[in-house]
Design a protein around this motif. Structure first.
Motif, mmCIF file in Angstrom:
data_model
loop_
_atom_site.group_PDB
_atom_site.id
_atom_site.type_symbol
_atom_site.label_atom_id
_atom_site.label_comp_id
_atom_site.label_asym_id
_atom_site.label_seq_id
_atom_site.Cartn_x
_atom_site.Cartn_y
_atom_site.Cartn_z
ATOM 1 N N THR A 82 8.040 -14.049 -3.677
ATOM 2 C CA THR A 82 7.737 -14.538 -2.683
ATOM 3 C C THR A 82 7.536 -13.521 -1.770
ATOM 4 N N GLY A 83 7.091 -12.475 -1.607
ATOM 5 C CA GLY A 83 6.654 -11.158 -0.756
ATOM 6 C C GLY A 83 7.357 -10.996 0.227
ATOM 7 N N ASN A 84 8.947 -11.305 -0.054
ATOM 8 C CA ASN A 84 10.167 -10.637 0.508
ATOM 9 C C ASN A 84 10.221 -9.498 0.782
ATOM 10 N N CYS A 85 10.399 -8.761 -0.610
ATOM 11 C CA CYS A 85 10.897 -7.628 -1.043
ATOM 12 C C CYS A 85 11.361 -6.954 0.638
ATOM 13 N N SER A 86 12.886 -6.569 0.416
ATOM 14 C CA SER A 86 13.778 -5.793 1.201
ATOM 15 C C SER A 86 13.330 -4.215 1.369
ATOM 16 N N TRP A 87 12.831 -4.236 -0.021
ATOM 17 C CA TRP A 87 12.245 -2.806 -0.301
ATOM 18 C C TRP A 87 11.292 -2.259 0.225
ATOM 19 N N GLY A 88 10.103 -2.977 0.643
ATOM 20 C CA GLY A 88 9.047 -2.194 0.842
ATOM 21 C C GLY A 88 8.464 -2.568 0.250
ATOM 22 N N THR A 98 5.874 -6.178 -0.741
ATOM 23 C CA THR A 98 5.561 -7.568 -0.133
ATOM 24 C C THR A 98 4.085 -6.811 0.673
ATOM 25 N N GLN A 99 3.851 -7.466 1.905
ATOM 26 C CA GLN A 99 2.700 -6.678 2.433
ATOM 27 C C GLN A 99 3.444 -7.252 4.096
ATOM 28 N N PRO A 114 -4.308 -10.787 3.132
ATOM 29 C CA PRO A 114 -4.038 -10.033 4.886
ATOM 30 C C PRO A 114 -5.410 -9.192 4.754
ATOM 31 N N HIS A 115 -5.723 -8.602 6.244
ATOM 32 C CA HIS A 115 -7.095 -8.190 6.249
ATOM 33 C C HIS A 115 -7.132 -6.601 5.374
ATOM 34 N N GLU A 116 -6.486 -6.201 5.239
ATOM 35 C CA GLU A 116 -5.985 -5.028 4.336
ATOM 36 C C GLU A 116 -6.462 -5.553 2.947
ATOM 37 N N ILE A 117 -6.052 -6.320 2.516
ATOM 38 C CA ILE A 117 -6.042 -6.279 1.037
ATOM 39 C C ILE A 117 -7.248 -6.880 0.811
ATOM 40 N N SER A 118 -7.932 -8.021 1.511
ATOM 41 C CA SER A 118 -9.399 -8.895 1.988
ATOM 42 C C SER A 118 -9.252 -7.651 1.383
ATOM 43 N N LEU A 134 1.019 -1.150 0.011
ATOM 44 C CA LEU A 134 -0.082 0.148 -0.074
ATOM 45 C C LEU A 134 1.152 1.046 0.345
ATOM 46 N N ASN A 135 2.170 0.857 1.092
ATOM 47 C CA ASN A 135 2.885 2.694 0.770
ATOM 48 C C ASN A 135 3.226 2.136 -1.002
ATOM 49 N N ALA A 136 3.832 1.671 -1.852
ATOM 50 C CA ALA A 136 3.615 2.175 -2.490
ATOM 51 C C ALA A 136 3.283 2.240 -3.620
ATOM 52 N N GLN A 137 2.085 1.915 -3.651
ATOM 53 C CA GLN A 137 0.770 2.702 -4.810
ATOM 54 C C GLN A 137 0.515 3.928 -3.763
ATOM 55 N N LYS A 138 0.878 4.135 -2.601
ATOM 56 C CA LYS A 138 0.198 5.375 -2.030
ATOM 57 C C LYS A 138 1.354 6.519 -2.716
ATOM 58 N N ALA A 139 2.480 5.942 -2.951
ATOM 59 C CA ALA A 139 4.101 6.704 -3.739
ATOM 60 C C ALA A 139 3.838 6.894 -4.939
ATOM 61 N N LEU A 140 3.170 6.157 -5.376
ATOM 62 C CA LEU A 140 2.407 6.588 -6.963
ATOM 63 C C LEU A 140 1.123 7.513 -7.298
#
Lengths: 501, 246
Positions: free
Chosen positions: A421-427, A430-431, A260-264, A181-187
């Protein structure tokens, strides 16, 4: 089962310089680093994302490609052998993320732009106004004028709804789920600041993004996740997703553990449910069916928003695009085979589709010959790396270029290709809340705004050199391109002359 | 007050614009007469209005609909309730293909038969549970990719026919399908479906739907309740969980 695949990277720590701050251990989303009196690496888990090295205060980390060599074999490359081992160990389809990374030719790198000299002077973009503003939407066949009540001329043709873009760039579709969501907000923040759009992808629109909805293109894909009347009222335009360059003809699959909750809430499915986007829309089996969905979306949005269709560039793309225009689409989003993805079977990502340069040329050519090019804007994507690629794509016929990978790279992505993998170290992809938190929307948005500004400045320089003062004067102007090292058939498809002629 | 709109010879855009204008003007009950295949009736309507539609409702009836009640005194064509969010659709005749695609809430009752690909990718969310009850039979691919909600097929009118076509519930990973009758041929069912006789535990879900259907179409609710039903549920909530190498 013991894996026969050796680590791809070796993670080296200069223990002389390391001051044991453990920052690297915390920064690795893949759990490759441990602290046992000193930093110890599990090389097999390192994906080469460079998060640890970037933030090591001592510059004590080096990541290198594992030099342990398999015996050279031109046919049985290391990659083929490793893939076979991994499949023999798992029995599964290999997954990849981001775009096709294979050494297919890049036609952008065989095209050169023209410039003015002496007789047709160039324009100085520092002094003269340069128009980059672009309107996304269907254009009328002709303009007709009559006299208004005040006696002044007035346009009498009814114009279709348009999205105003301050530069011929948009951010490609990346769903909440594939990215954070943070990445989407940035966009979204960057899109608002730049006067362009971002795109929800097939993940619905989180309530936090509603304030940006005038700069959001909302997607309707085969799973219809998050598509509600409220959602349709948001957004500057609606995009029906048929296909994606990274995986033409393939559906999507967000596994339940990534819901998880927010995506749901945003996708409107229960927590933990698999989100299956079937390969086709099951209500679209023909151009007529597509026309029906375009019509339904136009009705549902009161004919106030452009409705477009996103397709992957495939072999008969020109004929397909013609059908899409005739089905009533206001824009076509054409995605080439270098386009990114959060997850795709590697075999599809690396072996299906068309280079976007050839696709845009073929589509533009076909629509012009049929006299319907005005009816839809062409948004072109799939491996746009620089403003030069944008200028060349526009000269080949694009109205707008869309950037996904470039936007992610601007935010910090290093193309490690492990999004699935959902493990993106750059945030970004990932969720995991502790990882998502690292990506500050304000900071990432600033990086995106800077990128768009920089490319826009470069586009103005290119236009000035070409002696043009508006991006629309370059659109489809293939005379301003020359090719190096391409065969005659490819030149014919591109509609470009060889350099020197 | 009820507004009546005669749809004879009227283009769908004009008809829908008239409906929207009437609703915006405060009208809550509309009668559309002489409807002859006009598309998109009820599309995107979000007010609790009642539309009585006489004739044949065209494609994408009630698509993206949120709240209204539509009653169709005739047949409906393809795509009824596409991505519908809430509301109620009652069809006194039969309906075409792709009914209830991606439907998230609301109820569709069809007295007659329905075509192919009905209830594909229906899903439920929180208190929204989409429900479809079909009085006749359904074609192939009923409930494909179904992720939530309830589908009921009663097969009341031609009992010699199978209630459903082939590939029923293929890729199903949520929700439930109820078929009236003892047992459907196994060759009608997708691999991801588990068939079992419906029991007492199904009554709280099934009976209100049967009662609603009976009341709506003037049938005996008690009679429907006494019938044997077969329940189809997904064998797994992760039918495609182990296809990939990570």
């Amino acid at each position: 089962m013991t894996s026969l695949v050796l680590p791809e990277f070796l993670h080296r720590v200069d223990h002389q310089r390391c001051r044991r701050c453990k920052r690297c251990v915390m920064s690795c989303g893949f759990g490759a680093l441990q602290f046992l009196e000193r930093v110890v690496a599990d090389h097999a888990k390192c994906v080469g994302c460079h998060r640890c090295a970037t933030f090591c205060p001592e510059g004590a980390i080096t990541i290198e490609r594992n030099p342990t060599a398999l015996r050279y074999n031109a046919h049985w490359s290391e990659e083929h052998r490793k893939a076979i081992w991994r499949q023999a160990e798992s029995g599964g389809m290999l997954l990849s993320a981001m775009g096709n990374d294979k050494p297919y030719p890049s036609y952008f790198d065989h095209l050169l732009l023209d410039a003015c000299q002496v007789t047709n002077p160039s324009i100085d973009p520092l002094r003269e106004p340069m128009e980059l503003r672009t309107y996304l939407g269907s254009k009328p066949e002709r303009l007709e004028f009559g006299a208004g009540p005040d006696g002044k001329p007035r346009l009498t043709v009814e114009l279709a709804p348009q999205v105003q873009l301050e530069t011929p760039l948009v951010f490609s579709a990346m769903s909440f789920g594939s990215i954070s969501l943070n990445a989407q907000k940035a966009l979204a923040m960057a899109a608002e600041k730049c006067g362009i759009t971002m795109n929800t992808g097939e993940g619905g629109l989180h309530k936090d993004l509603y304030p940006y909805s005038r700069h959001v293109v909302i997607q309707v894909a085969s799973g219809r996740f998050g598509v509600s009347p409220e959602y349709l009222q948001q957004g500057a335009a609606v995009e029906i997703k048929i296909g994606q360059g990274a995986k033409p003809g393939i559906g999507g699959h967000l596994p339940g553990e990534k819901v998880p909750h927010e995506i749901s809430e945003t996708r409107m499915v229960p927590v933990g449910t698999d989100c299956l986007s079937p390969a086709p829309h099951h209500d679209i089996y023909s151009i007529e069916d597509l026309a029906q969905l375009i019509g339904a979306l136009k009705e549902a949005t009161r004919y106030e928003k452009p409705v477009g269709v996103k397709i992957a560039a495939v072999h008969n793309v020109a004929a397909i695009a013609s059908g899409i225009v005739r089905a009533g689409a206001d824009f076509i989003f054409l995605d080439g085979f270098r386009g990114g993805t959060g997850a795709a079977p590697t075999v599809i990502r690396d072996h299906v589709g068309l280079p976007i340069e050839l696709a845009v040329a073929a589509v533009d050519d076909r629509l012009r010959r049929e006299g319907i090019r005005n009816r839809a804007s062409l948004v072109v994507a799939g491996g746009i790396r620089s403003s030069a690629d944008v200028a060349k794509a526009v000269a080949l016929g694009a109205d707008v270029c869309a950037i996904g990978t470039a936007a992610l790279v601007a935010m910090g992505c290093h193309l490690c290709q492990k999004c699935y993998t959902g493990n993106c170290s750059w945030g970004i992809a990932t969720q995991r809340s502790e990882l998502v938190r690292r990506l500050e929307p304000d900071v990432a948005a600033e990086r995106l705004v800077n990128l768009v500004r920089a490319w826009s400045l470069e586009l103005k320089e290119i236009l000035g050199a070409l002696g043009l003062n508006a991006i629309e004067s370059l659109r489809g102007s293939r005379e301003r391109l020359r090719a190096v090292g391409l065969d005659q058939t490819t030149l014919d498809i591109l509609g470009v002359k060889p350099a020197g002629r | 007050m009820t507004t009546e709109i005669c749809a004879q010879q009227m283009d769908y855009r004009e008809l829908n614009a008239k409906v929207r204008a009437a609703v915006a003007g405060g009208e809550r009950e509309l009668v559309l007469s002489q409807v002859n295949g006009q598309r998109y009736l009820g599309v995107g309507l979000t007010q609790p209005v009642k539309l009585s539609i006489h004739g044949v409702a065209g494609n994408d009836l009630a698509a993206f609909m949120d709240g209204p009640t539509l009653e169709i005194w005739g047949n409906a064509q393809d795509g009824v309730g596409n991505t519908m969010n809430s509301g109620r659709v009652v069809i006194h005749g039969s309906a075409g293909d792709v009914l209830g695609y991606g439907m998230r809430g609301g109820r569709i009752l069809v007295r007659g038969d329905v075509g192919y690909r009905v209830g594909i990718h229906m899903k439920s969310f929180k208190r929204q549970v989409p429900t479809i009850v079909v009085g006749g039979s359904a074609g192939d691919f009923l409930g494909e990719y179904m992720a939530g909600g309830v589908l009921v097929v009663l097969n009341l009118w031609k009992e010699e026919k199978e209630p459903v076509g082939r590939w029923t519930g293929t890729g199903m990973h949520g929700g439930a399908i109820y078929l009236r009758g003892g047992s459907v041929s196994p060759d009608r069912l997708g691999r991801e479906v588990l068939a079992a006789p419906a029991g007492e535990e199904d009554q709280p879900v099934l009976f209100p739907l049967l009662d609603d259907f009976a009341t709506t179409f003037g049938l005996e609710a008690e009679e429907l309740r006494r019938q044997p039903f077969q329940r189809l549920t997904p064998t797994s909530h992760r039918p495609y969980g182990n296809l990939y190498a990570y």
